[in-house]
Motif scaffolding. Structure first.
Motif, mmCIF file in Angstrom:
data_model
loop_
_atom_site.group_PDB
_atom_site.id
_atom_site.type_symbol
_atom_site.label_atom_id
_atom_site.label_comp_id
_atom_site.label_asym_id
_atom_site.label_seq_id
_atom_site.Cartn_x
_atom_site.Cartn_y
_atom_site.Cartn_z
ATOM 1 N N GLN A 159 -18.591 -51.296 28.063
ATOM 2 C CA GLN A 159 -17.555 -51.873 28.926
ATOM 3 C C GLN A 159 -18.153 -52.814 29.971
ATOM 4 O O GLN A 159 -17.614 -53.869 30.253
ATOM 5 C CB GLN A 159 -16.803 -50.748 29.628
ATOM 6 C CG GLN A 159 -15.629 -51.240 30.465
ATOM 7 C CD GLN A 159 -15.636 -50.650 31.861
ATOM 8 O OE1 GLN A 159 -16.303 -49.655 32.114
ATOM 9 N NE2 GLN A 159 -14.917 -51.271 32.756
ATOM 10 N N PHE A 161 -20.811 -54.664 29.750
ATOM 11 C CA PHE A 161 -21.261 -55.929 29.165
ATOM 12 C C PHE A 161 -20.222 -56.540 28.215
ATOM 13 O O PHE A 161 -20.556 -57.412 27.418
ATOM 14 C CB PHE A 161 -22.582 -55.713 28.427
ATOM 15 C CG PHE A 161 -23.720 -55.335 29.329
ATOM 16 C CD1 PHE A 161 -24.324 -56.280 30.146
ATOM 17 C CD2 PHE A 161 -24.179 -54.031 29.377
ATOM 18 C CE1 PHE A 161 -25.366 -55.931 30.992
ATOM 19 C CE2 PHE A 161 -25.220 -53.667 30.218
ATOM 20 C CZ PHE A 161 -25.814 -54.624 31.037
ATOM 21 N N SER A 162 -18.975 -56.047 28.305
ATOM 22 C CA SER A 162 -17.848 -56.597 27.521
ATOM 23 C C SER A 162 -18.140 -56.601 26.016
ATOM 24 O O SER A 162 -17.853 -57.569 25.309
ATOM 25 C CB SER A 162 -17.519 -58.022 27.994
ATOM 26 O OG SER A 162 -17.159 -58.021 29.360
ATOM 27 N N GLN A 163 -18.716 -55.513 25.523
ATOM 28 C CA GLN A 163 -19.024 -55.385 24.099
ATOM 29 C C GLN A 163 -17.926 -54.545 23.439
ATOM 30 O O GLN A 163 -18.061 -53.340 23.256
ATOM 31 C CB GLN A 163 -20.397 -54.733 23.921
ATOM 32 C CG GLN A 163 -21.536 -55.550 24.509
ATOM 33 C CD GLN A 163 -22.838 -54.787 24.565
ATOM 34 O OE1 GLN A 163 -22.859 -53.579 24.814
ATOM 35 N NE2 GLN A 163 -23.955 -55.485 24.344
ATOM 36 N N ALA A 164 -16.833 -55.203 23.104
ATOM 37 C CA ALA A 164 -15.657 -54.502 22.590
ATOM 38 C C ALA A 164 -15.955 -53.764 21.291
ATOM 39 O O ALA A 164 -15.451 -52.658 21.061
ATOM 40 C CB ALA A 164 -14.509 -55.480 22.380
ATOM 41 N N LEU A 167 -17.780 -50.585 22.061
ATOM 42 C CA LEU A 167 -16.869 -49.679 22.760
ATOM 43 C C LEU A 167 -15.951 -48.969 21.770
ATOM 44 O O LEU A 167 -15.786 -47.743 21.812
ATOM 45 C CB LEU A 167 -16.055 -50.468 23.786
ATOM 46 C CG LEU A 167 -15.013 -49.697 24.595
ATOM 47 C CD1 LEU A 167 -15.662 -48.581 25.391
ATOM 48 C CD2 LEU A 167 -14.252 -50.631 25.521
#
Length: 200
Positions: A159, A161-164, A167
């Motif tokens: 979350q 590092f915006s690694q969907a 996640l």
């Protein structure tokens, strides 16, 4: 993710074991003793609606960022549903069963072990399953601080590092592990609850 899964399972298992054991013991006290009904039950009724997630900062303040604070948070989250369900099951034991046991000379301990606990077994099992699910919800929160391993830690990093994709993958892994643990608890408690289902 093998190390992360093992770390999370260990924390969840310890927290679940402690919370479940205390939950059943306290339920016995609140459901079968006057002292428990008059002293413990009102206090627990006040504190049980408090979200366990809100206790995370307090647990860290008291126990630091180590493993103890994580065990405490999970144990508290497990305790509430186990206590509520176990208390409800024990408190609803038919009075005819209790009177019959006493007429046959059974003492308090025998009545609890042979009558009340078997009768409440389905409710206790339900509480354990809800408690196990709660343990996996809280492991995510508990592992977001003061750790470098665990599924919750990986979710937090993804979350951050915006690694969907990572996640979503971690959430699916957590859901699969939770489902397997629920199946294991259901299988382990089925022999204790089968007779009650046959009765109904």
């Amino acid at each position: 993710m093998a190390d992360d899964i093992l770390a999370s399972l260990r924390r969840a298992a310890v927290g679940f074991a402690v919370g479940a054991l205390i939950g059943v013991v306290v339920a016995v006290l609140t459901a079968t003793t006057a002292g428990g009904r008059n002293l413990l039950q009102p206090v627990l009724r006040v504190f049980s609606p408090i979200p366990t997630i809100g206790l995370v900062p307090l647990a860290i303040l008291w126990f630091g960022l180590g493993e103890n604070s994580k065990f405490l948070v999970i144990a508290l989250g497990v305790f509430v549903p186990v206590w509520i369900n176990s208390h409800a099951g024990l408190a609803s034991t038919p009075t005819d069963y209790l009177h019959a046991a006493r007429c046959m000379g059974a003492g308090r301990w025998q009545t609890l072990r042979k009558v009340a606990l078997p009768e409440a077994a389905p409710d206790i099992a339900s509480g354990l399953r809800v408690g196990a699910a709660m343990a996996f919800v809280l492991i995510v929160v508990a592992e977001m601080t003061g750790t470098t391993a665990g599924i919750g830690y990986r979710i937090y990093q993804a979350q951050l590092f915006s690694q969907a994709d990572r996640l979503i993958f971690c959430l699916l892994v957590l859901g699969a592990i939770g489902a397997l643990c629920d199946l294991a608890i259901n299988s382990a408690t089925t022999p204790m609850t089968r007779w009650a289902k046959e009765q109904h």
